[in-house]
Design an enzyme around this catalytic site. Structure first.
Site, short mmCIF file in Angstrom:
data_model
loop_
_atom_site.label_atom_id
_atom_site.label_comp_id
_atom_site.label_asym_id
_atom_site.label_seq_id
_atom_site.Cartn_x
_atom_site.Cartn_y
_atom_site.Cartn_z
N ASP A 24 26.19 4.04 -4.23
CA ASP A 24 27.24 4.51 -3.35
C ASP A 24 26.55 5.24 -2.19
O ASP A 24 25.38 5.59 -2.28
CB ASP A 24 28.18 5.44 -4.12
CG ASP A 24 29.27 6.02 -3.24
OD1 ASP A 24 29.89 5.24 -2.50
OD2 ASP A 24 29.46 7.24 -3.28
N ASP A 219 28.66 9.51 -6.91
CA ASP A 219 28.96 10.93 -7.16
C ASP A 219 30.43 11.26 -7.02
O ASP A 219 30.85 12.38 -7.29
CB ASP A 219 28.15 11.83 -6.22
CG ASP A 219 28.81 11.95 -4.84
OD1 ASP A 219 29.30 10.92 -4.33
OD2 ASP A 219 28.83 13.05 -4.29
N ASP A 223 34.07 6.50 -7.96
CA ASP A 223 32.97 5.71 -8.51
C ASP A 223 33.03 5.57 -10.02
O ASP A 223 32.25 4.81 -10.60
CB ASP A 223 31.62 6.35 -8.12
CG ASP A 223 31.42 6.40 -6.62
OD1 ASP A 223 31.83 5.45 -5.95
OD2 ASP A 223 30.87 7.40 -6.12
#
Length: 313
Positions: A24, A219, A223
């Site tokens: 990410d 984080d 996600d």
């Protein structure tokens, strides 16, 4: 002691086998602390007014951009207004009532999908992150942000292939393509996917996991599904308990060096486990050969097996 929590012990066994790494963007490869750099208000809307309303709504959100808006409002010495009917759905943005007006904080892609005709009203895109503010269903302002990449990001990404045999490194983000491409070029990542919803991230992770064992790092609360779908999911930082629950390992410190340390630890653990298992079996088979030839009595064999077990441990 090392700031690494192993929630699922199989992570230590599976991590060295991963050949695809998916990251990410915000908060993982960047510091996740964007700063509000520009407010582009619509005609008839003042910067302080729209910032005050946006901040009054964003204080109920855990999105990385929310803190940037709050900090900007604090810096401008704006008092916050009570918000009502606050709603924040995954990938849908933030909505609520502030001082009798319906305020929505969303993305350019989302608003163009809902209101295609509004495109002519929006200012041109610029480098960096942005949020679109709607007030009572009308365009009110564009907020622009910048989020710096991590200082250790480029060296970490460049280290994955030669040191840990990763064949594919991907950057998958919900942010705009221009911002994702910009970061990827800085870090040396060639495969990027931008403007991805949480559902699309899950589909990407599942598709890559079918091809090869996959590591996913993120984080944010968005996600969590992707972390659960990967061969190994690593939650970065302490921003979301939901993300930590979905991950197999949690890096408590916001440092990519700790991630590299975890990969090295897991690789070393796997080597030791294989040495112990193969070495123990080899000694046992050798002992069985001597026992079958009559050189070892049953009592001696039992004692020898205990010795081999202790040696392996």
């Amino acid at each position: 002691r090392r700031g690494i929590i192993i929630k699922d012990p199989t992570v230590l066994e599976r991590l060295p086998t991963c050949r695809t790494a998916i990251f990410d963007k915000t908060g993982t490869l960047t510091y996740g602390k964007p700063e509000l750099t520009e407010i582009v208000p619509a005609v008839g809307v003042t910067q302080n007014d729209i910032l005050q309303r946006a901040a009054s709504l964003e204080r109920y959100s855990k999105h990385p951009l929310a803190s940037a808006i709050m900090q900007a409002a604090t810096k401008a010495k704006l008092s916050l207004i009570d918000a009502e009917s606050v709603s924040e759905k995954s990938g849908q943005g933030l909505t609520g009532m502030v001082a009798g007006h319906e305020i929505a904080v969303t993305s350019r892609k989302k608003i163009l999908h809902l209101l295609p005709t509004i495109g002519a009203t929006l200012p041109p895109t610029a480098a960096g992150l942005e949020s679109i503010i709607m007030m009572d269903g009308n365009y009110a302002a564009t907020l622009r942000f910048r989020d710096a990449p991590r200082a250790d990001g480029k060296s970490f990404i460049g280290h994955l292939a030669p040191a840990h045999q990763f064949n594919k490194i991907m950057l998958v983000s919900g942010d705009r393509e221009s911002e994702v491409t910009y970061l990827a070029q800085l870090l040396g990542i060639t495969e990027t996917l931008a403007s991805q919803s949480p559902e699309q991230k899950v589909a990407i992770v599942r598709a890559e996991t079918v091809k090869a064992p996959t590591l996913f790092m993120g984080d944010g609360i968005n996600d969590a599904p992707a972390l659960a779908s990967a061969t190994v999911g690593i939650a970065f930082g302490q921003h979301s308990s939901v993300t930590a629950e979905a991950a197999g390992a949690v890096i408590m410190e916001n440092s990519l060096v700790k991630v590299d340390e975890l990969i090295h630890i897991s690789a070393r653990l796997r080597v030791i486990a294989l040495q112990s298992a193969i070495g123990g079996m080899a000694f046992s088979i050798l002992g069985m050969g001597f026992a079958a030839a009559g050189y070892i009595s049953p009592v001696q064999a039992a004692l020898l097996q205990e010795f081999i077990d202790v040696l392996a441990i």
